[in-house]
Scaffold this active site. Sequence first.
Site, mmCIF file in Angstrom:
data_model
loop_
_atom_site.group_PDB
_atom_site.id
_atom_site.type_symbol
_atom_site.label_atom_id
_atom_site.label_comp_id
_atom_site.label_asym_id
_atom_site.label_seq_id
_atom_site.Cartn_x
_atom_site.Cartn_y
_atom_site.Cartn_z
ATOM 1 N N ASP A 140 0.872 -1.168 0.000
ATOM 2 C CA ASP A 140 0.000 0.000 0.000
ATOM 3 C C ASP A 140 0.916 1.227 0.000
ATOM 4 O O ASP A 140 2.143 1.099 0.137
ATOM 5 C CB ASP A 140 -0.880 -0.034 1.256
ATOM 6 C CG ASP A 140 -1.746 1.199 1.400
ATOM 7 O OD1 ASP A 140 -2.379 1.606 0.414
ATOM 8 O OD2 ASP A 140 -1.772 1.774 2.502
ATOM 9 N N MET A 141 0.356 2.421 -0.113
ATOM 10 C CA MET A 141 1.208 3.608 -0.161
ATOM 11 C C MET A 141 0.969 4.555 1.024
ATOM 12 O O MET A 141 1.822 4.693 1.893
ATOM 13 C CB MET A 141 0.991 4.347 -1.490
ATOM 14 C CG MET A 141 1.954 5.506 -1.707
ATOM 15 S SD MET A 141 1.818 6.220 -3.372
ATOM 16 C CE MET A 141 0.248 7.090 -3.229
ATOM 17 N N ASP A 142 -0.192 5.202 1.055
ATOM 18 C CA ASP A 142 -0.451 6.215 2.084
ATOM 19 C C ASP A 142 -0.508 5.593 3.475
ATOM 20 O O ASP A 142 -1.261 4.644 3.713
ATOM 21 C CB ASP A 142 -1.771 6.935 1.793
ATOM 22 C CG ASP A 142 -1.681 7.785 0.545
ATOM 23 O OD1 ASP A 142 -0.963 8.794 0.581
ATOM 24 O OD2 ASP A 142 -2.320 7.434 -0.470
ATOM 25 N N LYS A 178 -10.209 -0.146 -3.039
ATOM 26 C CA LYS A 178 -10.234 -0.973 -1.830
ATOM 27 C C LYS A 178 -11.431 -0.557 -0.983
ATOM 28 O O LYS A 178 -11.758 0.627 -0.944
ATOM 29 C CB LYS A 178 -8.944 -0.781 -1.026
ATOM 30 C CG LYS A 178 -7.663 -1.100 -1.777
ATOM 31 C CD LYS A 178 -6.438 -0.700 -0.950
ATOM 32 C CE LYS A 178 -5.152 -0.819 -1.725
ATOM 33 N NZ LYS A 178 -3.969 -0.406 -0.946
ATOM 34 N N ASP A 197 -1.802 -0.881 6.029
ATOM 35 C CA ASP A 197 -1.977 -0.241 7.335
ATOM 36 C C ASP A 197 -3.445 -0.019 7.670
ATOM 37 O O ASP A 197 -3.760 0.506 8.745
ATOM 38 C CB ASP A 197 -1.243 1.110 7.372
ATOM 39 C CG ASP A 197 -1.879 2.135 6.457
ATOM 40 O OD1 ASP A 197 -2.249 3.213 6.934
ATOM 41 O OD2 ASP A 197 -2.014 1.859 5.252
#
Length: 221
Positions: free
Chosen positions: A8-10, A142, A167
Amino acid sequence: MIQAVIFDMDGLLIDSEPFWKQAEYDVFSSVGVEVTTDLTKVTAAMTTREVTEFWYAKQPWLGASLEDVENRVVERVKYLIETQGKAMQGVHDVLNSLQQAKVKIGLATNSPKDIIPSVLHRLNIADYFMAYSSADKVNRGKPAPDVYQLTLKKLGTEAHQCIAFEDSLGGIKAALAAGIKAIAVPHANEFDHDKFDLAPHKLRSLSEFNHHIGNALLSQP
């Protein structure tokens, strides 16, 4: 053996969630929306388009189109990332370790595609990633599995050969729905929340990861 890892990124690679909150407040306030802390908790897991539609439904504005307002949010976040963005703990170490082990590395995010290069270049990690996908390019963001399925296809990897780092609960659900074993990396204030029990493994930060953990996960039925 692990063949691929999808991140994931953020909130996982970069501490960008405060930037999204700031941009949401700045932009929607500028068109007359009263942005409240309680409602920004509701919008936290949404795509940028979903957030824009959410606030418009609550408090419709005149003049600017939804697309224009959405683009303003994205541009504001990009600016904040490019000037203030910092990597989360363990990011560079885990990426380096995976690359040395010749594991394919991908990224799957609900964020708009234009944000991704800003993050990768700000953190100096662009060269690690073989593929990345945004919810912009799929039918559903998502917690639907679409963005993970697209990234698997780009990597040329089967779900059972891959693990994912997430997260958020929505991200974990997305990875699991795609058939990928998910490792939760919750923020410190949420680490003990039972919602993360859905993930087959949990870490306090990416720096806790090692290949034994990943291989053990993949060997589970």
